[in-house]
Design a protein around this motif. Sequence first.
Motif, PDB file in Angstrom:
ATOM      1  N   VAL A   1       0.858  -1.180   0.000  1.00  0.00           N
ATOM      2  CA  VAL A   1       0.000   0.000   0.000  1.00  0.00           C
ATOM      3  C   VAL A   1       0.895   1.231   0.000  1.00  0.00           C
ATOM      4  O   VAL A   1       1.701   1.429   0.910  1.00  0.00           O
ATOM      5  CB  VAL A   1      -0.929   0.005   1.219  1.00  0.00           C
TER       6      VAL A   1
ATOM      7  N   TYR B   1      -5.566   5.390   2.413  1.00  0.00           N
ATOM      8  CA  TYR B   1      -6.818   4.676   2.210  1.00  0.00           C
ATOM      9  C   TYR B   1      -7.963   5.664   2.026  1.00  0.00           C
ATOM     10  O   TYR B   1      -8.041   6.677   2.728  1.00  0.00           O
ATOM     11  CB  TYR B   1      -7.110   3.781   3.418  1.00  0.00           C
ATOM     12  N   GLN B   2      -8.855   5.357   1.091  1.00  0.00           N
ATOM     13  CA  GLN B   2     -10.042   6.184   0.913  1.00  0.00           C
ATOM     14  C   GLN B   2     -10.925   6.081   2.158  1.00  0.00           C
ATOM     15  O   GLN B   2     -11.060   5.010   2.745  1.00  0.00           O
ATOM     16  CB  GLN B   2     -10.827   5.717  -0.307  1.00  0.00           C
TER      17      GLN B   2
ATOM     18  N   THR C   1     -12.805   2.831   3.862  1.00  0.00           N
ATOM     19  CA  THR C   1     -12.111   1.596   3.522  1.00  0.00           C
ATOM     20  C   THR C   1     -11.491   0.964   4.767  1.00  0.00           C
ATOM     21  O   THR C   1     -10.848   1.653   5.560  1.00  0.00           O
ATOM     22  CB  THR C   1     -10.990   1.872   2.501  1.00  0.00           C
TER      23      THR C   1
ATOM     24  N   CYS D   1      -8.747  -0.254   6.884  1.00  0.00           N
ATOM     25  CA  CYS D   1      -7.343   0.119   6.727  1.00  0.00           C
ATOM     26  C   CYS D   1      -6.419  -0.547   7.739  1.00  0.00           C
ATOM     27  O   CYS D   1      -5.195  -0.470   7.594  1.00  0.00           O
ATOM     28  CB  CYS D   1      -7.191   1.634   6.814  1.00  0.00           C
ATOM     29  N   TRP D   2      -6.991  -1.203   8.746  1.00  0.00           N
ATOM     30  CA  TRP D   2      -6.152  -1.790   9.803  1.00  0.00           C
ATOM     31  C   TRP D   2      -6.990  -2.772  10.599  1.00  0.00           C
ATOM     32  O   TRP D   2      -8.227  -2.647  10.643  1.00  0.00           O
ATOM     33  CB  TRP D   2      -5.624  -0.689  10.721  1.00  0.00           C
TER      34      TRP D   2
ATOM     35  N   ALA E   1     -11.144   3.775   7.547  1.00  0.00           N
ATOM     36  CA  ALA E   1     -10.426   5.033   7.364  1.00  0.00           C
ATOM     37  C   ALA E   1     -11.389   6.222   7.365  1.00  0.00           C
ATOM     38  O   ALA E   1     -12.535   6.121   6.910  1.00  0.00           O
ATOM     39  CB  ALA E   1      -9.640   5.000   6.054  1.00  0.00           C
TER      40      ALA E   1
ATOM     41  N   PRO F   1      -0.643   5.388   7.968  1.00  0.00           N
ATOM     42  CA  PRO F   1      -1.870   5.216   7.177  1.00  0.00           C
ATOM     43  C   PRO F   1      -2.636   3.939   7.473  1.00  0.00           C
ATOM     44  O   PRO F   1      -3.836   3.862   7.218  1.00  0.00           O
ATOM     45  CB  PRO F   1      -1.368   5.224   5.729  1.00  0.00           C
ATOM     46  N   GLY F   2      -1.942   2.921   8.002  1.00  0.00           N
ATOM     47  CA  GLY F   2      -2.597   1.639   8.259  1.00  0.00           C
ATOM     48  C   GLY F   2      -1.765   0.502   7.713  1.00  0.00           C
ATOM     49  O   GLY F   2      -0.529   0.583   7.663  1.00  0.00           O
TER      50      GLY F   2
ATOM     51  N   VAL G   1     -14.640  -2.945  -1.137  1.00  0.00           N
ATOM     52  CA  VAL G   1     -13.637  -2.918  -0.069  1.00  0.00           C
ATOM     53  C   VAL G   1     -13.971  -3.905   1.045  1.00  0.00           C
ATOM     54  O   VAL G   1     -13.196  -4.055   1.996  1.00  0.00           O
ATOM     55  CB  VAL G   1     -13.500  -1.498   0.521  1.00  0.00           C
TER      56      VAL G   1
END
Length: 263
Positions: A4, A8-9, A12, A14-15, A82, A133-134, A188
């Motif tokens: 990645v 992330y949008q 979404t 992300c983690w 996210a 970001p994740g 997603v």
Amino acid sequence: MPDVTSPYQPGTPCWVDLAAPDQQAAIDFYANVFGWTGEIGPPETGGYAVCQLKGRPVAGIMAAIAMDNQPPPPTVWTTYLAADDADTAAEAVSKAGGTILMPVTDVMSLGRMCIAADPTGAVFGVWQAVDFPGAGIVNEHGALIWNELNTTDRSAAAAFYRAALGIENVPLQGADNYYALKVKDRAVGGMQPMSEQMAPDTPSHWLAYFSVADTDRTVEKVTAAGGAALQQPFDMMAGRMAVVTDPQGATFAVITPNPLNQG
């Protein structure tokens, strides 16, 4: 591409992270099953372990510690969605009928987060990235590949995630009563009504799927290490999957995706 390289949008997954009564045992278990590396973090992070795969962050594992005379958190994998602004997202969650379980807080310089529950009771996190970001690797063996909402009220859940986080849902072609969760017309995650195979008292929940090279072999490793199979390996449209628990009771899914479903 599994690495990645862009944010992330919003909306979404992300983690994912796990709260476990025995943090070190959990780190050792997932290192054995997925090949992760990780160690208990420093005191200033509360000991939070950022596990890595191929040198990139893949998931978090923390100690399940009771706070303020409350019971310790359940041993579960939490999916984080996210957001551009965690405070705005928390307000939207409340306005849409959700419940904020842990208010928005700063995580050092990494980001801002909160924990919430949707109107059907499914718990999830919201993550506003700053320096972190994740997940830095996804859709590769040993990494997160899918996040699925299993809900007792699909209509209520669909309306909530659309209103609160802008996540749309559409029927997934070829799958009976299964819905794709979409952000900017990109799938997603998934959503489905609670399966009849689940115990009657199973609450709504998010389920994390991890990609593996061989689902059957992975289930063997899970059970040999003290975990259990809730659903033995079976073939479905996206690949061969199973639902398992780790030795401390956290549920997750593993899947060997069909070639066309790898991304």
